[in-house]
Design a protein around this motif. Structure first.
Motif, PDB file in Angstrom:
ATOM      1  N   THR A 181     -49.101  82.800  34.928  1.00 20.95           N
ATOM      2  CA  THR A 181     -49.828  81.867  35.774  1.00 20.95           C
ATOM      3  C   THR A 181     -51.183  82.502  36.068  1.00 20.95           C
ATOM      4  OG1 THR A 181     -48.872  82.795  37.796  1.00 20.95           O
ATOM      5  CG2 THR A 181     -47.747  80.898  36.830  1.00 20.95           C
ATOM      6  N   PRO A 182     -52.190  81.709  36.391  1.00 15.51           N
ATOM      7  CA  PRO A 182     -53.495  82.298  36.702  1.00 15.51           C
ATOM      8  C   PRO A 182     -53.366  83.370  37.785  1.00 15.51           C
ATOM      9  CG  PRO A 182     -53.714  79.940  36.450  1.00 15.51           C
ATOM     10  CD  PRO A 182     -52.231  80.247  36.431  1.00 15.51           C
ATOM     11  N   GLY A 183     -53.977  84.510  37.539  1.00 18.11           N
ATOM     12  CA  GLY A 183     -53.935  85.624  38.482  1.00 18.11           C
ATOM     13  C   GLY A 183     -52.890  86.677  38.153  1.00 18.11           C
ATOM     14  N   GLN A 184     -52.055  86.455  37.141  1.00 14.30           N
ATOM     15  CA  GLN A 184     -51.072  87.462  36.751  1.00 14.30           C
ATOM     16  C   GLN A 184     -51.608  88.318  35.618  1.00 14.30           C
ATOM     17  OE1 GLN A 184     -47.633  84.986  35.721  1.00 14.30           O
ATOM     18  NE2 GLN A 184     -46.512  85.885  37.457  1.00 14.30           N
ATOM     19  N   GLY A 185     -51.334  89.602  35.686  1.00 11.88           N
ATOM     20  CA  GLY A 185     -51.569  90.535  34.592  1.00 11.88           C
ATOM     21  C   GLY A 185     -50.247  91.176  34.249  1.00 11.88           C
TER      22      GLY A 185
END
Length: 161
Positions: A111-115
């Protein structure tokens, strides 16, 4: 062609392969005069003997689903973390080790913001952003020695959403 469906990236599902790097839940510490939450020590970084941490920037071309997986790689001398420099999803493909060869792959969509941080020796696909820009900060081992092993699959896998 063999097919794998993607699954959401969660800490529990990804734990055998590495760490999810994200600001989820309550921060462990509040710092900077109460104006900053610190999500502390999120990745098991490992740079092996004779190595040191390095930060590079990768600029990868975006890919689309379905995606054909025909090669995986691993880094026997150190972990490798991918931190997106934009709020976009990317595809993460990993596989367990099966006697020195990759086992059946799994495919995750962030999801956006995950690394992510891949543990040392984890079989994985190449960096696969699903939209532009494909800019990532990559924290991995800098040092002497062979730290890349590629494995071309006998038959490709088709990754679908």
């Amino acid at each position: 062609m063999r097919e794998i469906r993607t699954e959401p990236l969660t800490r529990a599902a990804f734990a055998p392969f590495g760490d999810v790097i994200e600001a989820a839940g309550a921060p462990e510490k509040i710092i900077n005069q109460g104006l900053c939450g610190r999500y502390h020590d999120l990745a098991r970084l490992d740079f092996g003997p004779g190595g040191r941490a390095g930060i590079s920037v990768f600029d990868a071309a975006p890919r689309t689903l379905p995606y054909q997986l025909d090669m995986v790689e691993r880094h026997p001398e150190g972990s490798q973390a991918f931190v997106p420099m934009s709020l976009a999803s990317f595809l993460v493909i990993v596989a367990p080790d099966a006697g020195g060869r990759p086992g059946t792959p799994r495919a995750f969509v962030t999801t956006p913001g995950q690394g992510i941080n891949l543990l040392r020796g984890t079989w994985h696909g190449v960096l696969t952003p699903l939209s532009a820009p494909g800019l990532f900060a990559v924290i991995d081992r800098i040092g002497d020695g062979a730290n890349l092993e590629e494995h071309w699959l006998d038959a490709p896998w088709r990754i679908t959403g």
